[in-house]
Every structure is written in C-alpha cells, then in structure tokens.
Design an enzyme around this catalytic site. Structure first.
Site, PDB file in Angstrom:
ATOM      1  N   LYS A  54       0.841  -1.196   0.000  1.00 58.01           N
ATOM      2  CA  LYS A  54       0.000   0.000   0.000  1.00 58.01           C
ATOM      3  C   LYS A  54       0.878   1.248   0.000  1.00 58.01           C
ATOM      4  O   LYS A  54       2.006   1.224   0.518  1.00 58.01           O
ATOM      5  CB  LYS A  54      -0.875   0.035   1.262  1.00 58.01           C
ATOM      6  N   ARG A  96     -10.272 -11.671   1.480  1.00 57.28           N
ATOM      7  CA  ARG A  96     -11.115 -12.727   0.894  1.00 57.28           C
ATOM      8  C   ARG A  96     -10.435 -14.089   0.945  1.00 57.28           C
ATOM      9  O   ARG A  96     -11.106 -15.119   0.936  1.00 57.28           O
ATOM     10  CB  ARG A  96     -11.480 -12.333  -0.538  1.00 57.28           C
TER      11      ARG A  96
END
Length: 489
Positions: A259, A333
């Site tokens: 990030k 996920r």
C-alpha cells in the site's frame, strides 16, 4: 469497564444524587407540560435560541435547588429510539469531568427509553489510550430516569450492547505492535473464560495439517504466525444455528502489493470483522439466547518479506479450491475463504461473514452504510434486523455476468481484477460466494443461506457523530444481535 455503569430511577430527576443532569428535549411546545417542574427552564432555553432540533448539547443556568450543572440536548420533533440514542449519546460523549450523570429523555415512550439507554452506554465509551496527559474523564456512572421500571432483561440487553461495542473498539484501538494473531486469540480466550462458550485455537502447524491455505498464505510473510479461532456458544435449547466468519488481518501492509504510505495508516483496524463476530458470540452467551452462535476468527498479519506470497502464486483453500493471487492486498477474501468453508462444514442455518473488505464499498456507499450481499431471503432478514435498530445498510447485487472475471488460466479462481476498478465490492462478494457450502452432501443441494457484510466504510469514521467517536464504530454489532435475537422472541 470501558463504558459507563447503567442504572435507572423512577424518581424525579431534580432530587437525584449526581454530579450533572442531562435533559433530552424535543421542541419546547411538545413538552410544555412536562417542563412545569423546572422553573425558568423554558425561558432560559428560549433566550439561547434552543429549538429542540438535533444538535450539540448546551449548558443552561436556571434557578434550581439542586445547583447541579444542567445540560440540554435537542432530539428533534417526536423522537423515536434512533433520535434519542443519538441525542443522549452525543450529550454523554461531549460532557466530561462528571463521575455520575443523570439523564431524562422528556416525553420519551417505552421504546425511546431503550434508545436513550443505548446512547448512554455507547456515548460513554472511553479508551484510556497512551496519552501522557489524560483528557477530562467521561462519566463512569449513568442514571437514566424512566416513568416505568425497565425489566432486568431489558437492562441486561443494553449492557450487552455496550459491552460488545466496547470490546470491538478496545481491540481495534490497540496498536498492531501489541495485537498480533496470537494476541487476538488470547483475548478471545480471556473474554469468554466465564461463559458457556467452547474456544479452539489452531496454530500454524494445525492450520497446515488441516489444509487452511488461505490463512497460511496471507500470514506466511510475517514473523507473527497466523491463527484460526473458533468460538461456539451452543445452548441445549438452541432454536437454530447462526455461524459467523470474521476477517482478522491484524495489520495490512498490502503484502508485496504494498500500500502507499497514506493507505497504510490505520490498517490495525483491518481485524474489525473478527472483533465483531467475537463480540456477538459473547453477547449471545451473556444474554443466554436460545440460539447457537458460532464464529471463526481468521487471523493473520499481511506483511512483505522474503517468505511472503507473490503476485502469481497459487494458494489451495480449505477443501481444495485453488486461487491465483494476482494482488496480495486482496488478502481478506483469502482468509475468509478458509473460514467460510470451515463454518459451512457445521451446516448452520445461516452463515454471515463480516469484513473490512474493499475500499470500493466506500466509493459506492460512503462511510455510514454497510454493504450487504448474499442469499435473497437471508439478506432481507438481515436488512430487517438492521432497520429495527437503525443501523444503515444497503443491499448490493452479485451479478452473474461478472462470474467469468473470476476465471484463472492456471487455477480455479483469481482473487482480484487488475487494472479494472469497476464493481470491486461485487467481485469480492462473488469470490466469497464460491466458498459457501451446501446444506447437505448432495451435489444439487442448495447453498447455505449466506450474508456478506462489507464494513470497510462503516466500520470506522473520521468524525464523531451521535454516540460515536471518530475511529472504530462497532458497526453491525446491534444489527447482528437483533438478527440473532429474532429467533428468541
């Protein structure tokens, strides 16, 4: 306690032993008769321009024998439970320096009492934190005046809501340096110690032996190994089984798909889903609800290192499905996939996952609405529960035409769309749907009713509002408790 002790009285507020008084008022013309025993109050409020509209609390000076500070907060016209929750919560949140505060929601009905009580415990939450100079303390005790004595079960329910929200906020506030996967597991064991809840913690060896490739893959880049925590409240009189799965990324750097600096700030909050499902199980056990509630906390640190998964690597999820990892920052996920398969194996009546899953949900719905996807009937039931407690939630589709975007040339699925930002939250929902099991071993059996809650937007706020400080909000706690309680009524 991280939230105030709550009690009630049916005595007049003016004679109560407290350090300050709070009145929650609608427009004055709606409560003129009820204010008759407060000499000069209506005149004082008119003088400062009080309209009764929802807004900030104001301190009012009136001739009163108690000589206690008097704070008045507007609720809006004919306030319901939601308005009273916000008004009382804001008053308690912004009124500091008093150990005991007494509150009256003037003109509130029986349902409004519950809203005011929840506002008091939610607004009074405090995190002592790490400041060397402490801010003025919020009230440690709140006394709520009611026309009729609430039942002990009503009081227990409000306290359970306050405790559940406080648990989530305490865990999310804690810096990641002190809250890795094992620390969350230890916290789960600690907060459930005296309750009839079974706790099982799988370490990295047990995860490997069990085939939990998603959790292991995400966590393998960190010096702090991953954990899967299963907690199970299973009363003998259970009417049905609600299974919960929570994303618990104790810090999310994005892995090798790193990030940017600004995007990494606050990523200790990425374990919010796991904290939420833990808190719901504890509340169900505290309230002795006749519903089995179990939860899987999928815990991992998503860190870059020489051991971290790389874009293009393939993970084998519990049960055998393979996933090509195109983006290591789409890690939630992957851990949830293991949790959904594990929860499905218990054949619950309904399966709900909670996750700070996608930045795309904030683009779609803003910072207050939770995105809701899944089976039509289960989603409708959740939305009804959310509406009953005034938590914003919005249904989103799982478009069949997007299914082909999940295809991988070398594995069963890919975990992300690269270079295509459209429908990111929907893609994630479709990915998770693949791991929801069936109601029996038959290949043509229907899938277990399932709800996916994306709280990436609603789980934290940058500005205080109502009973909620800036920071973690404990979103979906009240909705999930209402959902579980639906079978107990």
């Amino acid at each position: 306690m991280a939230f105030p002790e709550l009690s009630y009285t049916t005595d007049p507020l003016r004679g109560i032993e407290a350090d300050a008084l709070v009145l929650a008022l609608p427009p004055l013309e709606e409560v003129a008769d009820e204010l008759g025993h407060w000499p000069g109050l209506s005149d004082a409020l008119e003088a400062v321009g009080f309209t009764g509209a929802p807004g900030g609390a104001i301190r009012v000076a009136v001739a009163d024998s108690t000589r206690l500070p008097l704070i008045v907060v507007g609720t809006g016209s004919r306030p319901g439970a939601s308005a009273l929750r916000d008004a009382v919560g804001a008053a308690i949140r912004t009124t500091a320096g008093f150990d005991t505060i007494a509150i009256e929601a003037v003109g509130a009905d029986a349902d409004g009492w519950r809203g005011a009580a929840e506002g008091a415990v939610l607004g009074g939450y405090r995190f002592d934190g790490y400041k060397t100079t402490a801010a003025p303390a919020r009230a440690r005790r709140v006394i709520l005046r009611a026309d009729h004595a609430p039942s002990e079960s009503e009081l227990e329910r409000v306290r359970a809501v306050g405790a559940a929200a406080a648990l989530v906020k305490d865990l999310v506030h804690t810096p990641a340096e002190w809250l890795g996967p094992q620390d969350v597991a230890d916290a789960a064991v600690d907060v459930l110690r005296d309750l009839p809840v079974e706790v099982e913690v799988l370490d990295e060896t047990q995860l490997a032996d069990g085939g939990y490739g998603g959790i292991l893959g995400v966590g393998q880049g960190s010096d702090r190994p991953p954990r899967l925590v299963r907690v199970d409240y299973h009363p003998a009189d259970a009417l049905r089984h609600v299974a919960l799965v929570g994303k618990g990324i104790t810090f999310d750097t994005g892995g090798l798909s790193l990030k940017p600096a600004a995007g990494m700030v606050g990523m200790k909050y990425d374990m919010c889903g796991a904290a939420t499902v833990l808190a719901v199980v504890r509340a169900a056990a505290q309230l002795r609800l006749p519903v089995r509630v179990s939860a899987w906390l999928c815990l991992a640190d998503n860190m870059p290192s020489g051991r971290a998964i790389r874009p293009g690597d393939v993970l084998r999820i519990l049960g055998g499905t393979t996933v090509e990892v195109l983006n290591t920052d789409a890690e939630g996920r992957l851990v949830l996939a293991d949790g959904l398969v594990a929860a499905s194996r218990t054949r619950p009546d309904v399966l709900i996952d909670v996750a700070t899953l996608t930045g795309a949900i904030s683009v779609a719905l803003g910072s207050r609405h939770t995105g809701v996807m899944g089976s039509e009937d289960a989603v409708a039931e959740y939305l009804e529960a959310a509406a009953s407690v005034d938590e914003p939630a919005w249904p989103l589709p799982l478009p069949a035409h997007m299914e082909e975007e999940l295809d991988s040339p070398i594995a069963d699925l890919v975990n992300a769309k690269i270079g295509d930002p459209t429908g990111g939250s929907l893609f994630a929902g479709l990915f998770l749907q693949r791991f929801v099991g069936r109601t029996s071993d038959a290949e043509d059996a229907p899938r277990i009713p399932w709800v996916h809650l994306d709280i990436a937007g609603s789980g934290s706020t940058k500005s205080a509002t109502g009973a909620t400080d800036k920071g973690p909000t404990a979103a979906t706690i009240r909705s999930l408790l209402a959902f579980v309680e639906g079978d107990a009524r």
